[in-house]
Enzyme design. Structure first.
Site, PDB file in Angstrom:
ATOM      1  N   PHE A 113      10.800   2.303  -2.113  1.00  0.00           N
ATOM      2  CA  PHE A 113       9.403   2.900  -2.406  1.00  0.00           C
ATOM      3  C   PHE A 113       9.343   4.113  -1.447  1.00  0.00           C
ATOM      4  CE2 PHE A 113       4.727   3.087  -1.416  1.00  0.00           C
ATOM      5  CZ  PHE A 113       4.171   2.926  -2.485  1.00  0.00           C
ATOM      6  N   ASP A 184      13.338  -3.949   3.204  1.00  0.00           N
ATOM      7  CA  ASP A 184      11.972  -4.012   2.808  1.00  0.00           C
ATOM      8  C   ASP A 184      11.704  -4.965   2.158  1.00  0.00           C
ATOM      9  OD1 ASP A 184       9.298  -3.577   2.202  1.00  0.00           O
ATOM     10  OD2 ASP A 184       9.351  -1.338   2.345  1.00  0.00           O
ATOM     11  N   ARG A 356       3.437  -2.333 -15.183  1.00  0.00           N
ATOM     12  CA  ARG A 356       3.700  -3.479 -14.191  1.00  0.00           C
ATOM     13  C   ARG A 356       2.881  -4.819 -14.564  1.00  0.00           C
ATOM     14  NH1 ARG A 356       4.601  -1.961  -8.096  1.00  0.00           N
ATOM     15  NH2 ARG A 356       2.223  -1.660  -8.186  1.00  0.00           N
TER      16      ARG A 356
END
Lengths: 397, 397
Positions: A113, A184, A356
């Site tokens: 990200f 993460d 998504r």
């Protein structure tokens, strides 16, 4: 046997909405409103300053951390809650680099990200340019783990495609090369079983507003392996990570273990919502959750692929390489998603062409998946993305 | 004319409590519970992910910042809300040091709140030991502002004694020496008039849970002078400080002006409480507030000094050198404060011997001051601090 009809009933889901965006912001647990109201009126309102002790506000970051620890396979006492994910990335990377002073290279990938990469950039610039942030394609990560690597910093699940890294293998390879790892877990925690202890992970970070359903602006968390926690030097050395915060000493002494990753005053009201969310998670069997996530995802993929030839699966076909989201590529994906949202099926869009869909078994069932598939088919069949109203971009997408 | 009876009616104050700890945690505005509930149920619950646009969550850090800006004499568009005060101190100091790459010395004082010093320590260690943090007595600050100073970093009001620095004079002297200044307004914002623009302050930071009454864990704020904001390099370069966060670029580009001091996802639910608190502040004349703060403080000091010869004023006698708190020294101050709290007058204690009382005109009046004085006198006359129950220390004090 997990009863997912029971967990679904624990969430408030707006009338007429099929919500496949829990990978971005989870829905509200029904108890959250009352739990938050209690913190505001009965705790803040009535206890005032004494709430720090009486209501246990000061102990919450560790208590909530322990409840998250179970979900990510971390030892009790190795997770603490606070700040934002960006801040926790910075803390983890600063600590990791400090433990490898002889090495200069940080390895990440294009599937990370952006804020993770940005925070690394900022940290590295502050460190005086001695370090290098190398960002490679996800498939090239393993090949770039060599003996000069300081830190491997990855998001386990790609936020666009749902592609999942092999945490165990990459951690093993990084450790064999003498590097430290930071994972993460933004799209992992609450999405499937994570085994931080089993994988011997050094640092992990994550957020609680996605799969964990703790609400907008919910705090992040950080995990430090117990074997390291007593050795890390906190870059963000705030008073609540001090060994004795209320002695108000003039110089910093790091607190015991994970305590030192606390920084400033914890977000008490946000933590109340997180507590309500974790009341649900405490009863969840993560293996059963994963099995159901895979079953619902397969059903969704099969349905969309059968009905919508123009949508190309962006996620791995192999469930073992996926998180708990399914993405499709489509050139007019932005407008198609707006059309879908207008029809009550909420997913989201990531540039340039990714639609998504979060597959969250706690509150989605087969009927939701089938309704979503039918609505996507209607949008595609009707070419609804041609409508100019759906092409107009909002500020936040 | 400010009507302080009206503002007092806007707060929930528990039955039987006289609250003189608003300098640590302000009481609950009566509208806060409903405002927070709206964000939880009507926004999070019903809007889900669309709340970022529809409910304006994404714009809140700047909107709330502008409302705080008026209270601290800052230009609109120069303040943004987020994170904790510790994090904001780090951002400000990192940015300031980056603007003075040729200088190495940071000057602060023993009256600064420890977390400011700790965060500076951590930052300086990360920068590789090239810098020095010099911590002097408050009276020696001016003398140590010389031509090699990089940054002067002070909290305007001493959290123990209430002693107030001369922001205008010290800023002027620092600027004349070529240094940058950072003012921590933790005990200033909402306590009295602050004139950041008039004093030409470079950076300021503060919290919103003390005098501003935004609740436990409320977010902090940061101000950067508009003449500098476009030039500062954010050390904590998070995605919401990016020029185009939703383009998800691989490299960081700082946002416009103060936007770049945003880091991660803002604490939406905490911001709702802050909004309710600022609804009160929007109507407050800061000059009238200050006049009343001084009048109530003088009344309190005179009352306590007349009734309690064993208490020694720790705050300056001259109101012009005080913030909006009054502190007394007493060897058995901890136990005396516990006795006082047991009798419904809430102040707090700071080691080694400071009894602190916040004087907050929005919800304290003459009757409260007189009741507090009488209760303090009763505790002292009765030597109630001798009771072992009051000597036992709590975890958070």
């Amino acid at each position: 046997m997990m009863d997912f009809a029971r967990t679904k009933a624990l969430f408030h889901l707006p009338e007429g909405v099929t919500y496949l965006d829990g990978n971005s912001l989870g829905p509200m647990p029904k108890t959250a409103a009352a739990r938050v109201a209690q913190t505001v009126t009965a705790e803040w309102g009535e206890m005032l300053i004494t709430g720090w002790n009486k209501a246990g506000w000061m102990a919450q970051p560790r208590a909530l951390g322990d409840r998250i620890a179970r979900l990510i396979g971390a030892a009790p006492g190795s997770v603490v809650v606070g700040d934002t994910l960006s801040i926790k990335v910075y803390q983890a990377l600063a600590a990791a680099l400090d433990l490898r002073p002889d090495r200069r290279r940080v390895l990440s990938d294009r599937g990370n990200f952006p804020t993770d990469l940005y925070m690394a950039e900022g940290l590295i610039a502050g460190l005086g340019g001695r370090h290098e942030l190398q960002v490679v394609d996800p498939e090239s990560v393993a090949d770039n783990i060599t003996d000069d690597l300081a830190v491997l910093m990855l998001t386990e699940v790609d936020y666009r495609t749902g592609r999942r890294h092999d945490m165990a293998a990459l951690t093993r390879k990084a450790h064999a090369a003498g590097a430290l790892v930071i994972w993460d877990l933004a799209h992992s925690a609450g999405a499937f079983e994570v085994d931080l202890a089993g994988c011997d992970v050094d640092f992990a970070v994550g957020c609680t507003y996605k799969y964990l359903n703790a609400g907008p602006g919910a705090p992040a968390f950080i995990h430090v392996a117990p074997r390291l926690a007593g050795r890390v030097r906190p870059a963000l050395s705030g008073w609540l990570g001090h060994e004795a915060p209320f002695d108000f000493e003039m110089t910093y002494r790091p607190g015991d273990g994970i305590e030192r990753m606390r920084v400033g005053t914890p977000p008490v009201i946000q933590m109340a919502a997180l507590e309500a969310a974790l009341d649900i998670w405490d009863g969840v069997d993560m293996a059963a959750l994963r099995a159901r996530s895979v079953a619902l995802s397969e059903r969704f993929i099969e349905g969309v692929e059968a009905a919508c030839p123009d949508l190309r699966l962006a996620s791995p076909h192999d469930a073992g390489q996926r998180g708990s989201q399914v993405s499709f590529r489509f050139g007019e994906g932005y407008a198609a998603m707006q059309a879908l949202i207008a029809k009550g099926v909420i997913g989201d869009f990531r540039a340039p062409d990714i639609m998504r869909f979060g597959i969250t078994p706690l509150y989605l069932d087969e009927a939701d998946i089938d309704r979503a598939v039918a609505t996507i088919a209607a949008v595609m069949d009707g070419r609804l993305w041609d409508d100019p109203a759906y092409r107009q971009r909002a500020a936040v997408t």
